[in-house]
Design a protein around this motif. Structure first.
Motif, mmCIF file in Angstrom:
data_model
loop_
_atom_site.group_PDB
_atom_site.id
_atom_site.type_symbol
_atom_site.label_atom_id
_atom_site.label_comp_id
_atom_site.label_asym_id
_atom_site.label_seq_id
_atom_site.Cartn_x
_atom_site.Cartn_y
_atom_site.Cartn_z
ATOM 1 N N GLU A 11 0.829 -1.203 0.000
ATOM 2 C CA GLU A 11 0.000 0.000 0.000
ATOM 3 C C GLU A 11 0.870 1.263 0.000
ATOM 4 O O GLU A 11 0.624 2.204 -0.756
ATOM 5 N N ALA A 12 1.915 1.281 0.819
ATOM 6 C CA ALA A 12 2.812 2.437 0.885
ATOM 7 C C ALA A 12 3.550 2.643 -0.439
ATOM 8 O O ALA A 12 3.689 3.780 -0.911
ATOM 9 N N LEU A 13 4.023 1.550 -1.036
ATOM 10 C CA LEU A 13 4.727 1.666 -2.320
ATOM 11 C C LEU A 13 3.790 2.185 -3.404
ATOM 12 O O LEU A 13 4.189 3.007 -4.232
ATOM 13 N N THR A 14 2.548 1.741 -3.387
ATOM 14 C CA THR A 14 1.569 2.213 -4.362
ATOM 15 C C THR A 14 1.387 3.728 -4.252
ATOM 16 O O THR A 14 1.345 4.439 -5.259
ATOM 17 N N ARG A 15 1.326 4.239 -3.020
ATOM 18 C CA ARG A 15 1.210 5.696 -2.824
ATOM 19 C C ARG A 15 2.461 6.418 -3.318
ATOM 20 O O ARG A 15 2.376 7.495 -3.906
ATOM 21 N N ALA A 19 2.708 9.256 -6.303
ATOM 22 C CA ALA A 19 3.326 10.568 -6.090
ATOM 23 C C ALA A 19 4.447 10.836 -7.100
ATOM 24 O O ALA A 19 4.679 11.988 -7.469
ATOM 25 N N ALA A 20 5.124 9.804 -7.546
ATOM 26 C CA ALA A 20 6.250 9.970 -8.467
ATOM 27 C C ALA A 20 5.810 10.207 -9.915
ATOM 28 O O ALA A 20 6.566 10.770 -10.706
ATOM 29 N N LEU A 21 4.605 9.774 -10.258
ATOM 30 C CA LEU A 21 4.128 9.913 -11.637
ATOM 31 C C LEU A 21 3.555 11.302 -11.894
ATOM 32 O O LEU A 21 2.989 11.925 -11.002
ATOM 33 N N VAL A 22 3.683 11.750 -13.120
ATOM 34 C CA VAL A 22 3.015 12.986 -13.524
ATOM 35 C C VAL A 22 1.543 12.654 -13.789
ATOM 36 O O VAL A 22 1.206 11.500 -14.063
ATOM 37 N N GLY A 81 -7.748 -2.162 -4.821
ATOM 38 C CA GLY A 81 -8.173 -1.192 -3.807
ATOM 39 C C GLY A 81 -7.050 -0.252 -3.409
ATOM 40 O O GLY A 81 -7.274 0.955 -3.223
ATOM 41 N N TRP A 82 -5.836 -0.769 -3.258
ATOM 42 C CA TRP A 82 -4.706 0.090 -2.907
ATOM 43 C C TRP A 82 -4.413 1.087 -4.019
ATOM 44 O O TRP A 82 -4.084 2.245 -3.759
ATOM 45 N N LEU A 83 -4.529 0.642 -5.259
ATOM 46 C CA LEU A 83 -4.314 1.554 -6.390
ATOM 47 C C LEU A 83 -5.366 2.668 -6.385
ATOM 48 O O LEU A 83 -5.033 3.845 -6.534
ATOM 49 N N GLU A 84 -6.614 2.298 -6.199
ATOM 50 C CA GLU A 84 -7.687 3.296 -6.181
ATOM 51 C C GLU A 84 -7.554 4.234 -4.988
ATOM 52 O O GLU A 84 -7.740 5.444 -5.115
ATOM 53 N N ALA A 85 -7.206 3.692 -3.816
ATOM 54 C CA ALA A 85 -7.051 4.518 -2.619
ATOM 55 C C ALA A 85 -5.912 5.529 -2.776
ATOM 56 O O ALA A 85 -5.973 6.633 -2.235
ATOM 57 N N ALA A 86 -4.891 5.152 -3.531
ATOM 58 C CA ALA A 86 -3.771 6.067 -3.768
ATOM 59 C C ALA A 86 -4.165 7.207 -4.694
ATOM 60 O O ALA A 86 -3.496 8.234 -4.741
ATOM 61 N N GLY A 87 -5.265 7.045 -5.443
ATOM 62 C CA GLY A 87 -5.720 8.086 -6.349
ATOM 63 C C GLY A 87 -5.703 7.697 -7.814
ATOM 64 O O GLY A 87 -6.096 8.488 -8.668
ATOM 65 N N ARG A 104 -2.947 -2.378 -14.422
ATOM 66 C CA ARG A 104 -2.623 -1.099 -15.053
ATOM 67 C C ARG A 104 -3.492 -0.037 -14.403
ATOM 68 O O ARG A 104 -4.686 -0.227 -14.187
ATOM 69 N N ALA A 105 -2.874 1.088 -14.076
ATOM 70 C CA ALA A 105 -3.595 2.193 -13.459
ATOM 71 C C ALA A 105 -2.980 3.508 -13.931
ATOM 72 O O ALA A 105 -1.791 3.569 -14.248
ATOM 73 N N ILE A 106 -3.787 4.538 -13.981
ATOM 74 C CA ILE A 106 -3.340 5.838 -14.463
ATOM 75 C C ILE A 106 -3.455 6.860 -13.342
ATOM 76 O O ILE A 106 -4.471 6.898 -12.634
ATOM 77 N N ARG A 107 -2.412 7.670 -13.184
ATOM 78 C CA ARG A 107 -2.497 8.749 -12.209
ATOM 79 C C ARG A 107 -3.510 9.754 -12.726
ATOM 80 O O ARG A 107 -3.454 10.198 -13.877
ATOM 81 N N ALA A 108 -4.416 10.128 -11.868
ATOM 82 C CA ALA A 108 -5.482 11.052 -12.248
ATOM 83 C C ALA A 108 -4.898 12.377 -12.710
ATOM 84 O O ALA A 108 -3.927 12.885 -12.151
ATOM 85 N N SER A 109 -5.486 12.929 -13.768
ATOM 86 C CA SER A 109 -5.126 14.281 -14.191
ATOM 87 C C SER A 109 -5.851 15.258 -13.276
ATOM 88 O O SER A 109 -6.764 14.882 -12.542
ATOM 89 N N SER A 110 -5.459 16.514 -13.311
ATOM 90 C CA SER A 110 -6.127 17.502 -12.477
ATOM 91 C C SER A 110 -7.608 17.590 -12.836
ATOM 92 O O SER A 110 -8.455 17.787 -11.971
#
Length: 135
Positions: A11-15, A19-22, A81-87, A104-110
């Motif tokens: 869970e921590a690594l997922t967060r 944070a590291a992705l644009v 769930g960890w991916l979704e909880a991270a955003g 596969r998961a995508i970092r949310a855009s603004s």
């Protein structure tokens, strides 16, 4: 190799990855999965044994390497769930077989963050995204 981390470590690594992705960045990872029950785990193991046998391998020879003391697989549901909880948005299990899964998961855009959960649940084309346009 995420299966070598305990659940809180995953869970921590997922967060940290989030944070590291644009915004719009893609995270793809493979992981060992459990079925969440003895029956489901047995089904995954049977599928794995069938796969190894079809490859001409002796599953009994490999089973000691499948899950060792340093392996901590989690359910597909927990990992999503960890991916979704991270955003992450558009969290998907793109492949799953014999106790392994590719996520596969995508970092949310603004724009997705401001649209809230309802907008994030829509696919990119439904939100007006077209190839070549910014995420």
């Amino acid at each position: 190799s995420l299966h070598h981390l305990d659940d809180s470590g995953k869970e921590a690594l997922t967060r940290r990855v989030y944070a590291a992705l644009v915004p719009g960045g893609v995270f793809v990872t493979s992981a060992m999965i459990t079925g969440g029950s003895e029956e489901a785990d047995a089904a995954l193991m049977a599928e794995w044994r069938d796969y190894m046998t079809a490859r001409g391998e002796d599953p009994d020879e490999w089973v000691r390497w499948l899950v060792g003391e340093d392996d901590h697989p989690a359910t597909e549901t927990a990992q999503r769930g960890w991916l979704e909880a991270a955003g992450f948005v558009q969290v998907d299990t793109v492949w799953k077989r014999a106790g392994f899964a590719l996520f596969r998961a995508i970092r949310a855009s603004s724009r997705e963050r401001s649209a809230g959960a309802e907008g994030a649940a829509l696919g990119p084309r439904a939100r007006g995204w077209r190839p070549g346009s910014p995420a």
